[in-house]
Design a protein around this motif. Structure first.
Motif, PDB file in Angstrom:
ATOM      1  N   THR A   4       0.463  -1.260  -0.430  1.00  0.00           N
ATOM      2  CA  THR A   4       0.290   0.255   0.085  1.00  0.00           C
ATOM      3  C   THR A   4       0.911   1.199   0.167  1.00  0.00           C
ATOM      4  O   THR A   4       0.343   2.526  -0.242  1.00  0.00           O
ATOM      5  CB  THR A   4      -0.963   0.323   1.118  1.00  0.00           C
ATOM      6  OG1 THR A   4      -0.073  -0.041   2.457  1.00  0.00           O
ATOM      7  CG2 THR A   4      -1.366  -1.222   1.873  1.00  0.00           C
ATOM      8  N   LEU A   7      -0.254   4.187  -2.186  1.00  0.00           N
ATOM      9  CA  LEU A   7      -2.261   4.312  -1.598  1.00  0.00           C
ATOM     10  C   LEU A   7      -1.598   5.536  -0.107  1.00  0.00           C
ATOM     11  O   LEU A   7      -2.497   6.117  -0.063  1.00  0.00           O
ATOM     12  CB  LEU A   7      -2.234   3.472  -1.649  1.00  0.00           C
ATOM     13  CG  LEU A   7      -2.759   2.466  -3.033  1.00  0.00           C
ATOM     14  CD1 LEU A   7      -3.377   1.146  -2.761  1.00  0.00           C
ATOM     15  CD2 LEU A   7      -3.440   3.534  -3.976  1.00  0.00           C
ATOM     16  N   ARG A 119      -0.843  10.066  -2.570  1.00  0.00           N
ATOM     17  CA  ARG A 119      -1.249   8.747  -1.706  1.00  0.00           C
ATOM     18  C   ARG A 119      -1.874   9.733  -0.024  1.00  0.00           C
ATOM     19  O   ARG A 119      -2.112  11.210  -0.293  1.00  0.00           O
ATOM     20  CB  ARG A 119       0.389   8.541  -0.995  1.00  0.00           C
ATOM     21  CG  ARG A 119       0.862   8.041  -1.641  1.00  0.00           C
ATOM     22  CD  ARG A 119       2.089   7.563  -1.169  1.00  0.00           C
ATOM     23  NE  ARG A 119       3.515   8.901  -1.003  1.00  0.00           N
ATOM     24  CZ  ARG A 119       4.240   8.959  -0.353  1.00  0.00           C
ATOM     25  NH1 ARG A 119       4.161   7.977   0.706  1.00  0.00           N
ATOM     26  NH2 ARG A 119       4.738  10.484  -0.098  1.00  0.00           N
ATOM     27  N   HIS A 122      -2.511   8.607   5.914  1.00  0.00           N
ATOM     28  CA  HIS A 122      -3.270   7.450   7.681  1.00  0.00           C
ATOM     29  C   HIS A 122      -3.486   7.771   8.588  1.00  0.00           C
ATOM     30  O   HIS A 122      -3.184   7.758   9.383  1.00  0.00           O
ATOM     31  CB  HIS A 122      -2.604   5.758   7.002  1.00  0.00           C
ATOM     32  CG  HIS A 122      -3.232   4.597   7.542  1.00  0.00           C
ATOM     33  ND1 HIS A 122      -3.224   3.452   7.457  1.00  0.00           N
ATOM     34  CD2 HIS A 122      -4.880   4.692   6.797  1.00  0.00           C
ATOM     35  CE1 HIS A 122      -4.075   2.303   7.011  1.00  0.00           C
ATOM     36  NE2 HIS A 122      -4.867   3.535   6.946  1.00  0.00           N
ATOM     37  N   ALA A 216      -5.047  -5.314   3.436  1.00  0.00           N
ATOM     38  CA  ALA A 216      -4.796  -6.091   2.532  1.00  0.00           C
ATOM     39  C   ALA A 216      -6.198  -7.236   2.139  1.00  0.00           C
ATOM     40  O   ALA A 216      -7.021  -7.495   1.652  1.00  0.00           O
ATOM     41  CB  ALA A 216      -4.293  -5.871   1.314  1.00  0.00           C
ATOM     42  N   HIS A 252      -9.140  -0.534  -3.842  1.00  0.00           N
ATOM     43  CA  HIS A 252      -7.334  -0.830  -4.476  1.00  0.00           C
ATOM     44  C   HIS A 252      -6.299  -1.657  -4.061  1.00  0.00           C
ATOM     45  O   HIS A 252      -5.775  -2.020  -4.195  1.00  0.00           O
ATOM     46  CB  HIS A 252      -6.480   0.953  -5.057  1.00  0.00           C
ATOM     47  CG  HIS A 252      -7.575   1.307  -6.200  1.00  0.00           C
ATOM     48  ND1 HIS A 252      -6.524   1.974  -7.098  1.00  0.00           N
ATOM     49  CD2 HIS A 252      -8.349   1.489  -6.644  1.00  0.00           C
ATOM     50  CE1 HIS A 252      -6.739   2.275  -8.215  1.00  0.00           C
ATOM     51  NE2 HIS A 252      -8.320   2.441  -7.889  1.00  0.00           N
ATOM     52  N   VAL A 253      -6.742  -0.782  -2.163  1.00  0.00           N
ATOM     53  CA  VAL A 253      -5.878  -1.441  -1.140  1.00  0.00           C
ATOM     54  C   VAL A 253      -5.973  -2.950  -1.248  1.00  0.00           C
ATOM     55  O   VAL A 253      -4.804  -4.212  -1.147  1.00  0.00           O
ATOM     56  CB  VAL A 253      -5.879  -0.578  -0.065  1.00  0.00           C
ATOM     57  CG1 VAL A 253      -5.255  -2.268   0.668  1.00  0.00           C
ATOM     58  CG2 VAL A 253      -5.881   0.575   0.704  1.00  0.00           C
TER      59      VAL A 253
END
Length: 285
Positions: A4, A7, A119, A122, A216, A252-253
């Motif tokens: 990831t 992302l 990105r 998080h 994931a 996507h992850v």
């Protein structure tokens, strides 16, 4: 979370990157559906060097028949991104107030516009604060960027395509709104309650917790339970395409970069009274 890195970025990692000679471009996209404006939060304190970009006016088009958060005009989006200092091929990091929804829509919009190196921080601004990292109230004046907006780099659905996907034997249209809205028991924003016939309900809270994504493998399991099997076309919608953009990021992850966003979402679907509406707990209503 392996796989990831392109992302999501954690706060401590971002702090290291921001200390480099040519750091990522930071976009603060804090936003609330019912207000107050995210710029107020930005003015009170933000990541050093971050530029505020308004979700409603810069990253989306004007509300109307196409939905409450439709696709932006490419030229207007390009002007807004260049004003924020976004450079062609240069990394961008977006963040919001912590739930990850506005940042996910910003992430999606930039990638849809052809800018891949973007990105999401998080955990958003709260994760930055929790890590004890510095904030600023200074508003930077970035050098104008040269990003080129080239729409279409991520798949989108219109109402007809969403309906066909929901009705397909081999396809899944995810409705990521809260279950009472899906069932048609309540609708606090749009004029009609219910869901797209055939859509499967997977509320956002079942795969994202406080703006943070599970690993994931866990995401793949949750999506598989909703019928998202390998190779099966998948799309997502919500009320106006913000929470559903977060679902696309989660997909996507989970290894599904082909996931499509119904940008207009429910606010576009119900703009046409001839479109069917299902209610109840099952896809068919």
């Amino acid at each position: 979370m392996p796989g990831t890195e392109d992302l999501l970025v954690e706060a401590d990692r971002l702090a290291v990157e921001l200390d480099r000679a040519d750091p990522p471009t930071l976009l603060d996209v804090r936003w609330r559906l019912a207000g107050p404006p995210g710029r107020d939060d930005y003015a009170a304190g933000h990541l050093p060097g971050a530029v505020f970009v308004d979700l409603d006016t810069a990253l989306c088009g004007p509300p109307g028949y196409a939905g409450r958060h439709p696709l932006p005009d490419p030229a207007a989006l390009q002007a807004a991104l260049r004003a924020a200092g976004v450079r062609a091929g240069h990394p961008v990091v977006v963040y919001d107030g912590g739930d990850g929804m506005a940042a996910a829509r910003a992430w999606w919009t930039l990638r849809w516009a052809g800018h891949r190196p973007v990105r999401l921080l998080h955990g958003g601004f709260p994760a930055w604060l929790a890590a004890g990292l510095p904030t600023s109230t200074a508003e930077p004046a970035p050098a104008p960027g040269d990003v080129q907006v080239r729409p279409g780099a991520l798949p989108v659905l219109d109402a007809g395509e969403a309906a066909r996907l929901a009705a397909a034997d081999e396809g899944v249209l995810l409705d990521v709104r809260a279950a009472p809205r899906y069932r048609g028991e309540t609708e606090p924003i749009d004029p009609v309650a219910g869901h797209v016939p055939g859509a499967v309900n997977l509320p956002a809270g079942e795969y994202v917790v406080e703006g943070r994504f599970p690993a994931a493998d866990a995401l793949r399991e949750r999506f598989a339970a909703a019928g998202v099997a390998d190779g099966v076309p998948v799309g997502a919608y919500c009320g106006s395409g913000v929470t559903a953009a977060q679902a696309v990021l989660a997909l996507h992850v989970a290894g599904r970069p082909d996931a499509a966003l119904y940008v207009g979402s429910w606010s576009n679907w119900v703009a046409d009274p001839s479109r069917p509406v299902a209610t109840g707990a099952t896809p068919a209503g």
